[in-house]
Design an enzyme around this catalytic site. Structure first.
Site, PDB file in Angstrom:
ATOM      1  N   TYR A  29       8.221  12.935 -33.715  1.00  0.00           N
ATOM      2  CA  TYR A  29       7.661  13.523 -33.911  1.00  0.00           C
ATOM      3  C   TYR A  29       6.252  14.355 -33.118  1.00  0.00           C
ATOM      4  O   TYR A  29       6.042  13.222 -32.204  1.00  0.00           O
ATOM      5  CB  TYR A  29       6.657  13.228 -35.094  1.00  0.00           C
ATOM      6  CG  TYR A  29       5.287  13.789 -35.973  1.00  0.00           C
ATOM      7  CD1 TYR A  29       5.516  15.205 -36.513  1.00  0.00           C
ATOM      8  CD2 TYR A  29       3.644  13.072 -35.966  1.00  0.00           C
ATOM      9  CE1 TYR A  29       4.105  15.729 -36.970  1.00  0.00           C
ATOM     10  CE2 TYR A  29       2.534  13.978 -36.327  1.00  0.00           C
ATOM     11  CZ  TYR A  29       2.974  14.119 -36.786  1.00  0.00           C
ATOM     12  OH  TYR A  29       1.808  15.013 -37.639  1.00  0.00           O
ATOM     13  N   ASP A  77       5.894  12.312 -24.262  1.00  0.00           N
ATOM     14  CA  ASP A  77       4.575  12.379 -26.146  1.00  0.00           C
ATOM     15  C   ASP A  77       4.424  10.632 -25.720  1.00  0.00           C
ATOM     16  O   ASP A  77       5.475  10.212 -26.758  1.00  0.00           O
ATOM     17  CB  ASP A  77       5.554  12.919 -26.652  1.00  0.00           C
ATOM     18  CG  ASP A  77       4.424  12.812 -28.177  1.00  0.00           C
ATOM     19  OD1 ASP A  77       3.406  11.444 -28.032  1.00  0.00           O
ATOM     20  OD2 ASP A  77       4.091  13.586 -28.947  1.00  0.00           O
ATOM     21  N   LYS A 131      -4.060   7.300 -29.730  1.00  0.00           N
ATOM     22  CA  LYS A 131      -4.172   5.858 -30.298  1.00  0.00           C
ATOM     23  C   LYS A 131      -5.388   4.926 -29.588  1.00  0.00           C
ATOM     24  O   LYS A 131      -5.895   4.554 -29.648  1.00  0.00           O
ATOM     25  CB  LYS A 131      -2.494   5.573 -30.807  1.00  0.00           C
ATOM     26  CG  LYS A 131      -2.286   6.874 -31.932  1.00  0.00           C
ATOM     27  CD  LYS A 131      -1.011   6.236 -32.519  1.00  0.00           C
ATOM     28  CE  LYS A 131       0.165   7.527 -33.277  1.00  0.00           C
ATOM     29  NZ  LYS A 131      -1.187   7.910 -34.445  1.00  0.00           N
TER      30      LYS A 131
END
Length: 441
Positions: A146, A241, A273
């Site tokens: 994702y 990623d 994050k």
């Protein structure tokens, strides 16, 4: 904590559904995969969350990863309050964004970084830059990875896509994903075959450094290195990623656990994050010659009104400054202890499972006997067993990711009290999972 009241959360959820799709602003929060009432949180402190009904929970979500230090860490709060007092947004360069960029470059393989406001924005921009740099259009991604809700990358994605069982990518025109090649994860032969056929047209490979959105599925030894080799043999780039793993799996991200050891580095990398310290902040970076193609230095355009926000960058910088090597050692020890407690309880209850990890991050694979290495394996999970386990843990004051396909996160604030609360809840929850496996209520 059985029989807890959720009256105020239920009332807020009813109100939210009148003004927001599904009553939430990010799909997995709606509890559709696990049932019951989503808990509306009012306060976070250390390893604990308190909801609007006054129920208190040990938190293993950590805002989906950012809360490395725990909630409301005094030093972060103090720094943010000072930053807010100076102004919330300037629309100009400011020192905190420079210092945060310096901290990211110092820790990682990136030579330059551009700050943005979300992980989706980071991957979208990295993809554009890779295409602009190479002059090619095709992209290789992996099933179950994702990369945010970028149109071209939603094909066979993990996270909420798999949690909610959404077929395909509604709302995304077919031509948008026509240049996206989706391959099975951890399959080097499939990557070799794709490049043999389309190599001259492929701009990049994009992969999660260690996928955490189909459950935690770590790369097999040498897989990421092989991606780097194959991409470079064909004039393509490798985008890693690290929105989830960056500064979380280890101090430098997952790259510290493989690339830094094996002597390779991604061409571009995305972060998010943890680097925002709980605020909306993300970044993408990489080799200088590639990053210098971005406007205003080069012709590839990218911009953001709130990019480098002084409050968000202050929170992120303070978090990284406090994230010492010793802190990561403690996080890893805590992660090992949580994994042991969970596995022992499930084993005692006769629940088949695998616990998979990457650095400090981990997840439970429900109802599988062997290690999961790809999306197909992850999709074979017993989600009913997880739902029963989740509900029991929630009723006993332990807040877990409300999906079998998400990663668990620990923080520096998970102390003896937090782990004792977890340990006390596990036998009952494991028994509930066992009943679900057997089809009993």
């Amino acid at each position: 904590m059985g029989g807890v009241s959720t009256e105020r959360s239920a009332a807020l959820f009813d109100r939210a559904r009148r003004v927001s799709p599904g009553g939430v602003n990010s799909p997995v929060r709606a509890f559709k995969a696990v049932g019951g009432t989503p808990r509306f949180m009012e306060q976070g402190e250390g390893a604990w969350l308190t909801d609007v009904d006054g129920n208190r929970y040990v938190d293993f979500v950590g805002s989906w990863g950012p809360m490395l230090l725990g909630h409301a860490h005094p030093a972060v709060i103090d720094a943010v309050q000072q930053a807010v007092s100076r102004g919330t947004s300037f629309g100009t360069p400011a020192e905190p964004e420079v210092r945060l960029a310096e901290a990211i470059v110092d820790r990682t393989s990136a030579e330059e970084v551009r700050l943005v406001s979300s992980g989706t924005e980071a991957t979208m921009s990295a993809l554009r830059l890779a295409r602009g740099f190479t002059g090619r259009d095709r992209v290789v991604k992996f099933a179950g990875c994702y990369h945010g809700h970028v149109d071209a990358l939603l094909a066979e994605a993990g996270s909420g896509i798999v949690t909610l069982g959404i077929p395909g990518t509604p709302g995304v025109p077919a031509h948008v994903t026509a240049d996206t090649i989706v391959l099975p994860y951890n399959d080097v032969a499939a990557v070799e075959a794709a490049f043999a056929e389309y190599g001259q047209d492929i701009a990049c490979i994009i992969t999660e450094a260690a996928p955490g959105n189909m459950g935690l599925v770590p790369p097999l030894p040498g897989f990421n290195a092989a991606l780097s080799r194959i991409a470079h043999e064909h004039g393509a780039l490798l985008i890693s990623d690290e929105v989830m793993t960056g500064f979380r799996a280890a101090r430098s991200g997952h790259w510290e656990l493989d690339g830094k050891v094996e002597g390779w580095a991604p061409d571009l990398v995305t972060f998010g994050k943890v680097m925002g310290g709980g605020f909306p902040a993300a970044a993408f970076g990489g080799r200088r010659e590639i990053m210098e193609q971005l406007a205003p230095a080069g012709p590839v355009y990218q911009a953001g009104t709130l990019s480098g926000n002084p409050v968000a960058t202050t929170a992120g910088l303070t978090t990284l400054e406090l994230a010492t090597p010793e802190l990561y050692e403690n996080l890893l020890a805590t992660s090992h202890e949580v994994r042991r407690l969970v596995s022992d309880a499930l084993t005692a209850a006769g629940v088949t499972h695998q616990i998979q990890a990457a650095g400090t991050m981990f997840s439970v694979m429900w109802g599988v006997e062997d290690a999961v290495t790809d999306f197909a394996g992850a999709q074979r999970q017993d989600t009913a067993a997880f739902a029963a386990f989740f509900t029991s843990m929630l009723d006993q004051g332990v807040y877990l990711p409300p999906s079998a396909f998400e990663t668990w996160f620990v923080s520096a604030a998970h102390d003896e009290e937090a782990l004792s609360t977890l340990a006390a809840a596990l036998p009952t929850a494991a028994a509930a999972a066992a009943r679900a496996v057997d089809g009993r209520p």
